[in-house]
Design a protein around this motif. Structure first.
Motif, PDB file in Angstrom:
ATOM      1  N   UNK A   1       3.242 -11.769 -20.451  1.00  0.00           N
ATOM      2  CA  UNK A   1       2.963 -11.990 -19.178  1.00  0.00           C
ATOM      3  C   UNK A   1       3.588 -13.118 -18.783  1.00  0.00           C
ATOM      4  N   UNK A   2       3.978 -13.232 -17.563  1.00  0.00           N
ATOM      5  CA  UNK A   2       4.867 -14.442 -16.956  1.00  0.00           C
ATOM      6  C   UNK A   2       3.885 -15.631 -17.080  1.00  0.00           C
TER       7      UNK A   2
ATOM      8  N   UNK B   1       3.843  -4.362 -12.978  1.00  0.00           N
ATOM      9  CA  UNK B   1       4.801  -4.438 -11.944  1.00  0.00           C
ATOM     10  C   UNK B   1       5.068  -5.906 -11.808  1.00  0.00           C
ATOM     11  N   UNK B   2       3.956  -6.869 -12.015  1.00  0.00           N
ATOM     12  CA  UNK B   2       4.180  -8.184 -11.660  1.00  0.00           C
ATOM     13  C   UNK B   2       5.283  -8.835 -12.762  1.00  0.00           C
ATOM     14  N   UNK B   3       5.256  -8.284 -14.011  1.00  0.00           N
ATOM     15  CA  UNK B   3       5.969  -8.786 -15.167  1.00  0.00           C
ATOM     16  C   UNK B   3       7.340  -8.306 -14.815  1.00  0.00           C
ATOM     17  N   UNK B   4       7.644  -6.917 -14.303  1.00  0.00           N
ATOM     18  CA  UNK B   4       8.833  -6.433 -14.089  1.00  0.00           C
ATOM     19  C   UNK B   4       9.601  -7.078 -12.919  1.00  0.00           C
TER      20      UNK B   4
ATOM     21  N   UNK C   1       0.977  -1.029   0.038  1.00  0.00           N
ATOM     22  CA  UNK C   1       0.021  -0.008   0.099  1.00  0.00           C
ATOM     23  C   UNK C   1       0.783   1.089   0.082  1.00  0.00           C
ATOM     24  N   UNK C   2       1.960   1.255   0.734  1.00  0.00           N
ATOM     25  CA  UNK C   2       2.782   2.498   0.883  1.00  0.00           C
ATOM     26  C   UNK C   2       3.362   2.672  -0.550  1.00  0.00           C
ATOM     27  N   UNK C   3       4.002   1.518  -1.147  1.00  0.00           N
ATOM     28  CA  UNK C   3       4.661   1.654  -2.523  1.00  0.00           C
ATOM     29  C   UNK C   3       3.766   1.792  -3.605  1.00  0.00           C
ATOM     30  N   UNK C   4       2.335   1.727  -3.400  1.00  0.00           N
ATOM     31  CA  UNK C   4       1.504   2.362  -4.466  1.00  0.00           C
ATOM     32  C   UNK C   4       0.952   3.808  -4.378  1.00  0.00           C
TER      33      UNK C   4
END
Length: 81
Positions: free
Chosen positions: A34-35, A54-57, A7-10
């Motif tokens: 996509x992974x 973000x998930x892919x990175x 949450x903080x990073x978002x």
């Protein structure tokens, strides 16, 4: 703890300009690889609100960090059975 960090990073950084509106989600999702979702040992549950970019990175960073650097000596395998 992890949820709090996510949450903080978002949160948007007020020192940066706001992000530009992205095109339709289907157009941006089709442009990115996509992974794979069938990897063993990974939690592939659908998290609502997750960021596919973000998930892919993150997946790419994990793969790159797992590669051995040929300039370094090989890891010590003496304790591995």
């Amino acid at each position: 703890m992890t949820d709090e960090l996510v949450k903080e990073s978002a949160k948007l950084d007020p020192a940066l300009p706001p992000p530009s509106p992205s095109p339709s989600p289907s157009a941006s999702a089709s442009a990115l690889p996509l992974p794979p979702t069938d990897q063993p040992g990974r939690n592939n549950a659908d998290h609502s609100g997750s960021n596919p970019v973000a998930a892919a990175m993150t997946e790419q960073l994990v793969r790159e960090s797992a590669k051995l650097d040929p300039a370094l000596p090989p890891p010590d395998q003496s304790g591995v059975k």
